[in-house]
Design a protein around this motif. Structure first.
Motif, PDB file in Angstrom:
ATOM      1  N   ILE A 166       0.858  -1.187   0.000  1.00  0.00           N
ATOM      2  CA  ILE A 166       0.000   0.000   0.000  1.00  0.00           C
ATOM      3  C   ILE A 166       0.895   1.238   0.000  1.00  0.00           C
ATOM      4  O   ILE A 166       1.720   1.399   0.895  1.00  0.00           O
ATOM      5  CB  ILE A 166      -0.902   0.023   1.261  1.00  0.00           C
ATOM      6  CG1 ILE A 166      -1.811  -1.202   1.288  1.00  0.00           C
ATOM      7  CG2 ILE A 166      -1.710   1.312   1.339  1.00  0.00           C
ATOM      8  CD1 ILE A 166      -2.619  -1.353   2.587  1.00  0.00           C
ATOM      9  N   VAL A 173      -2.305   0.605  -4.576  1.00  0.00           N
ATOM     10  CA  VAL A 173      -2.236  -0.672  -3.874  1.00  0.00           C
ATOM     11  C   VAL A 173      -1.936  -1.776  -4.866  1.00  0.00           C
ATOM     12  O   VAL A 173      -2.539  -1.846  -5.936  1.00  0.00           O
ATOM     13  CB  VAL A 173      -3.570  -0.983  -3.155  1.00  0.00           C
ATOM     14  CG1 VAL A 173      -3.482  -2.314  -2.411  1.00  0.00           C
ATOM     15  CG2 VAL A 173      -3.961   0.133  -2.209  1.00  0.00           C
ATOM     16  N   LEU A 232      -9.441   2.178   2.456  1.00  0.00           N
ATOM     17  CA  LEU A 232      -8.626   3.396   2.440  1.00  0.00           C
ATOM     18  C   LEU A 232      -9.479   4.645   2.681  1.00  0.00           C
ATOM     19  O   LEU A 232      -8.986   5.637   3.210  1.00  0.00           O
ATOM     20  CB  LEU A 232      -7.860   3.492   1.107  1.00  0.00           C
ATOM     21  CG  LEU A 232      -6.609   2.604   1.112  1.00  0.00           C
ATOM     22  CD1 LEU A 232      -6.196   2.219  -0.297  1.00  0.00           C
ATOM     23  CD2 LEU A 232      -5.458   3.316   1.822  1.00  0.00           C
ATOM     24  N   THR A 285      -8.050   6.135  -5.751  1.00  0.00           N
ATOM     25  CA  THR A 285      -7.341   4.904  -5.363  1.00  0.00           C
ATOM     26  C   THR A 285      -7.197   3.948  -6.539  1.00  0.00           C
ATOM     27  O   THR A 285      -8.180   3.557  -7.156  1.00  0.00           O
ATOM     28  CB  THR A 285      -8.072   4.203  -4.197  1.00  0.00           C
ATOM     29  OG1 THR A 285      -7.993   5.041  -3.043  1.00  0.00           O
ATOM     30  CG2 THR A 285      -7.447   2.849  -3.872  1.00  0.00           C
TER      31      THR A 285
END
Lengths: 67, 67, 67, 67, 67, 67
Positions: free
Chosen positions: D6, F4, F29, F40
């Motif tokens: 992450i 990620v 997240l 993301t």
């Protein structure tokens, strides 16, 4: 032209140990695949124990619990 | 949605140079593949010379030997 | 000794486009940081649209929804 | 044996938040794929805002411009 | 809990060679840092020669030019 | 702007499971760090069992030995 990335927890790895890791993995790639040492890159990442998780907890917590 | 990771040795890269790398690689992805700049992520990792190996030795050792 | 990793979705990137990306990013590292082209490695990863997520959905789903 | 990385910008993520991220992603891999928590590794990288680019500029510049 | 990623060009690496790489790097981490073999993960990525660049050109082009 | 990367062995992960992983980690997240879902990125790598090592052996060999 191999590229190797080694990630370990940041717990006092010395410059000499880093040299041994780099020398060893470069030799291994020569022995197994015939890759010329001059073309092998190795990057070592030292990761804070707060930032490494295993079994759903940080290594920081794990070390305290186990010790 | 490109993701680019640039790893270089940590030897005094300035904020301005980082901006140039980020601008340049984002432009390149637009020019070659038509990727919209807003969707391109770039992460720069600066690696200590003790932690980067080439030719079976660390860059720290190499720099001393060559200079 | 830079190492660059470019990740894009696997949607028909041609060999010629890959060459342009590699040439461009290698030139950029020379222009901005003075890195010798012979020492720059570039690895391009093409990722299936099922395996790339943004906004909580796969790019496969997103492409269908948007088109 | 999953491995999860992450990457977020380095802007004051606390140890407790890191624990929550690690616990959450480990649970997710168990729920969706049945992966045993003991075998899941998670590494969190916190990236300086100077070193993260989006839209062709660093997050440092972006934050100033937007705020 | 080390994690090692080895990237090489996809040019016929055999299952036996992969086993040797995995065994060798796991042993190295035990010898140098005392890491228990059961905790070491190794991931090998084989990269198409069209997708690996060095000296500003793909390995595909380089191999043709040099041979 | 989190990024990620999830690596698992290539053993029949379905498109639906990938969607669940992407949705779950994006939600996580947001819940923990307040990251907007639209920012993301998640990349899932499926790794052949011949190319993943643990305990000094490939997962292919391990699966045969254990079953």
């Amino acid at each position: 032209m191999p590229y190797v990335n080694i990630k370990v927890t940041k717990e006092g790895v010395t410059a000499e140990q880093k040299e041994k890791l780099i020398r060893g993995v470069t030799q291994l790639l020569f022995d197994v695949l015939g890759k010329k040492p001059q073309t092998t890159y190795v990057v070592i990442d030292e990761v804070e124990t707060d930032n490494w998780g295993v079994g759903g907890e940080t290594v920081t917590v794990r070390r305290k619990r186990v010790s």
